[in-house]
Scaffold this active site. Structure first.
Site, PDB file in Angstrom:
ATOM      1  N   GLY A  70       0.810  -1.215   0.000  1.00 43.99           N
ATOM      2  CA  GLY A  70       0.000   0.000   0.000  1.00 43.99           C
ATOM      3  C   GLY A  70       0.842   1.262   0.000  1.00 43.99           C
ATOM      4  O   GLY A  70       2.015   1.228  -0.369  1.00 43.99           O
ATOM      5  N   HIS A 119       2.372   4.625  -4.963  1.00 38.31           N
ATOM      6  CA  HIS A 119       2.955   5.735  -5.717  1.00 38.31           C
ATOM      7  C   HIS A 119       3.072   5.294  -7.181  1.00 38.31           C
ATOM      8  O   HIS A 119       2.680   4.168  -7.526  1.00 38.31           O
ATOM      9  CB  HIS A 119       4.311   6.137  -5.124  1.00 38.31           C
ATOM     10  CG  HIS A 119       5.256   4.975  -4.928  1.00 38.31           C
ATOM     11  ND1 HIS A 119       5.774   4.251  -5.970  1.00 38.31           N
ATOM     12  CD2 HIS A 119       5.745   4.387  -3.794  1.00 38.31           C
ATOM     13  CE1 HIS A 119       6.561   3.301  -5.519  1.00 38.31           C
ATOM     14  NE2 HIS A 119       6.558   3.344  -4.192  1.00 38.31           N
ATOM     15  N   HIS A 139       4.325   1.737  -8.042  1.00 36.57           N
ATOM     16  CA  HIS A 139       3.313   0.686  -7.967  1.00 36.57           C
ATOM     17  C   HIS A 139       2.386   0.752  -9.191  1.00 36.57           C
ATOM     18  O   HIS A 139       2.023  -0.269  -9.771  1.00 36.57           O
ATOM     19  CB  HIS A 139       2.433   0.863  -6.725  1.00 36.57           C
ATOM     20  CG  HIS A 139       3.151   0.761  -5.417  1.00 36.57           C
ATOM     21  ND1 HIS A 139       3.324   1.839  -4.580  1.00 36.57           N
ATOM     22  CD2 HIS A 139       3.728  -0.286  -4.784  1.00 36.57           C
ATOM     23  CE1 HIS A 139       3.959   1.455  -3.490  1.00 36.57           C
ATOM     24  NE2 HIS A 139       4.227   0.180  -3.585  1.00 36.57           N
ATOM     25  N   GLN A 181       7.711  -9.653   7.855  1.00 32.54           N
ATOM     26  CA  GLN A 181       8.946  -9.271   7.169  1.00 32.54           C
ATOM     27  C   GLN A 181       9.640  -8.066   7.785  1.00 32.54           C
ATOM     28  O   GLN A 181      10.657  -7.615   7.272  1.00 32.54           O
ATOM     29  CB  GLN A 181       8.677  -9.055   5.671  1.00 32.54           C
ATOM     30  CG  GLN A 181       7.906  -7.803   5.338  1.00 32.54           C
ATOM     31  CD  GLN A 181       7.534  -7.771   3.869  1.00 32.54           C
ATOM     32  OE1 GLN A 181       6.820  -8.637   3.367  1.00 32.54           O
ATOM     33  NE2 GLN A 181       8.020  -6.770   3.149  1.00 32.54           N
ATOM     34  N   SER A 222       7.533   4.111  -0.848  1.00 21.75           N
ATOM     35  CA  SER A 222       6.559   4.520   0.168  1.00 21.75           C
ATOM     36  C   SER A 222       7.272   5.162   1.350  1.00 21.75           C
ATOM     37  O   SER A 222       6.721   6.023   2.031  1.00 21.75           O
ATOM     38  CB  SER A 222       5.756   3.308   0.653  1.00 21.75           C
ATOM     39  OG  SER A 222       5.171   2.662  -0.446  1.00 21.75           O
TER      40      SER A 222
HETATM   41  P1  AMP Z   1       6.038  -2.328  -1.720  1.00 13.12           P
HETATM   42  O1  AMP Z   1       4.648  -1.796  -1.548  1.00 13.12           O
HETATM   43  O2  AMP Z   1       7.098  -1.359  -1.335  1.00 13.12           O
HETATM   44  O3  AMP Z   1       6.206  -3.703  -1.109  1.00 13.12           O
HETATM   45  O4  AMP Z   1       6.224  -2.523  -3.283  1.00 13.12           O
HETATM   46  C1  AMP Z   1       5.346  -3.300  -4.049  1.00 13.12           C
HETATM   47  C2  AMP Z   1       5.952  -3.539  -5.401  1.00 13.12           C
HETATM   48  O5  AMP Z   1       6.185  -2.283  -6.051  1.00 13.12           O
HETATM   49  C3  AMP Z   1       7.314  -4.255  -5.314  1.00 13.12           C
HETATM   50  O6  AMP Z   1       7.408  -5.207  -6.348  1.00 13.12           O
HETATM   51  C4  AMP Z   1       8.282  -3.141  -5.509  1.00 13.12           C
HETATM   52  O7  AMP Z   1       9.518  -3.533  -6.039  1.00 13.12           O
HETATM   53  C5  AMP Z   1       7.530  -2.247  -6.487  1.00 13.12           C
HETATM   54  N1  AMP Z   1       8.081  -0.897  -6.437  1.00 13.12           N
HETATM   55  C6  AMP Z   1       8.374  -0.155  -5.335  1.00 13.12           C
HETATM   56  N2  AMP Z   1       8.932   1.024  -5.672  1.00 13.12           N
HETATM   57  C7  AMP Z   1       9.013   1.019  -7.029  1.00 13.12           C
HETATM   58  C8  AMP Z   1       9.506   1.952  -7.985  1.00 13.12           C
HETATM   59  N3  AMP Z   1      10.045   3.120  -7.618  1.00 13.12           N
HETATM   60  N4  AMP Z   1       9.418   1.620  -9.293  1.00 13.12           N
HETATM   61  C9  AMP Z   1       8.876   0.437  -9.681  1.00 13.12           C
HETATM   62  N5  AMP Z   1       8.399  -0.481  -8.820  1.00 13.12           N
HETATM   63  C10 AMP Z   1       8.461  -0.206  -7.519  1.00 13.12           C
END
Ligand code: AMP
Length: 281
Positions: A32, A35, A38, A62, A187
């Site tokens: 969540g 941005h 995502h 985690q 995030s």
């Molecule tokens: P998270 O919510 O941080 O667990 O991220 C969810 C997914 O979004 C994961 O596969 C991250 O690698 C991807 N993600 C996070 N930041 C970015 C970004 N700046 N560009 C592309 N994908 C991202």
């Protein structure tokens, strides 16, 4: 029409029906606080699948005990609005007790991969990521799942798990989305004040330096990491966890840097730990 489901059984039922109808499903696992990074995964999933499922779950397993689980940014209503306007089909938003009832006791370990890079600093983290991703795969049964290169080690362990357990899901890894100044979207960037946002630029500057040294014909990992460290040191509040230049499949450090090598680093800006990486071209 967007559906929001908290129960594993409800999500399963909806997705089984979709399968019966022959619809393909793309899954984007997230925690969540969405941005544009995502959303780039969501858009790609929409291009490649009939239905798109976004999971929003801040996975308590985690986070280390001194990490930021409690204060991790949460913006569920806003996330739902954005995903609804994009035409996402399902948000799966289980509670921690739905995912991990008290008797839950299964874990996953990776012999080498979880000890590299961030794994050294976050013991147990990648095993816990694998557990939640495996559960999501088994609940959603996606044809494709989308991950960001931003979390490079995560993409490697997920691909490893999929191969090792013969999971029938295609893993797609998409490029890191950045601000115009190069800062990778995360995030956790909301933790940074304006001064810290400027300091946070050291990560991308160091990575850019690595690529330009390779372009200039320098191929020794030690030389490149030393130059990168100089850049990090020039930023007053930045403290380096690690810089590593690794083989993209094994995550083993290499002495030589080549096309396809991954340059990864983790830096603390004040209390906020940021990670970033590039693949050398
Ligand atoms: P998270 O919510 O941080 O667990 O991220 C969810 C997914 O979004 C994961 O596969 C991250 O690698 C991807 N993600 C996070 N930041 C970015 C970004 N700046 N560009 C592309 N994908 C991202």
């Amino acid at each position: 029409m967007l559906k929001i489901m908290r129960s594993i059984d409800d999500a399963r039922k909806m997705l089984h029906d979709s399968k019966r109808k022959g619809l393909s499903t793309g899954l984007i696992p997230t925690m969540g606080a969405l941005h544009e990074g995502h959303l780039s995964l969501v858009k790609q999933a929409q291009r490649e699948n009939d239905e798109v499922v976004v999971s929003i779950f801040v996975n308590p397993l985690q986070f280390g005990k001194d990490e930021d689980f409690n204060r991790y940014p949460r913006s569920f209503d806003k996330d739902c609005e954005v995903l609804s306007s994009m035409g996402v089909d399902l948000i799966f938003n289980p509670t921690a007790s739905e995912m991990y009832p008290p008797e839950f006791s299964t874990g996953i370990t990776f012999h080498h991969l979880e000890k590299k890079l961030c794994g050294k600093f976050r013991p147990g983290h990648f095993g816990a990521v694998a557990v939640v991703v495996l559960k999501l795969f088994l609940i959603v049964n996606p044809d494709r799942a989308y991950f960001g290169q931003k979390d490079f080690q995560q993409t490697v362990i997920v691909k490893r798990m999929v191969a090792d357990f013969n999971l029938d899901v295609e893993i797609k890894v998409l490029p890191t989305m950045r601000n115009a100044d190069g800062l990778a979207l995360s995030s956790r960037n909301v933790y940074l004040n304006n001064a810290e946002k400027r300091e946070a630029l050291c990560l991308y500057q160091a990575l850019t330096k690595a690529q330009s040294l390779v372009n200039a014909g320098i191929a020794t990992a030690m030389e490149i990491t030393q130059e990168m460290e100089k850049i990090i040191r020039a930023f007053k509040t930045a403290t380096l966890d690690y810089i590593s230049i690794v083989n993209p499949d094994t995550l083993e450090e290499t002495q030589e840097v080549y096309r396809g090598s991954v340059v990864a680093l983790a830096v603390k800006i004040g209390k906020t730990r940021l990670i970033d990486n590039i693949i050398i071209v």
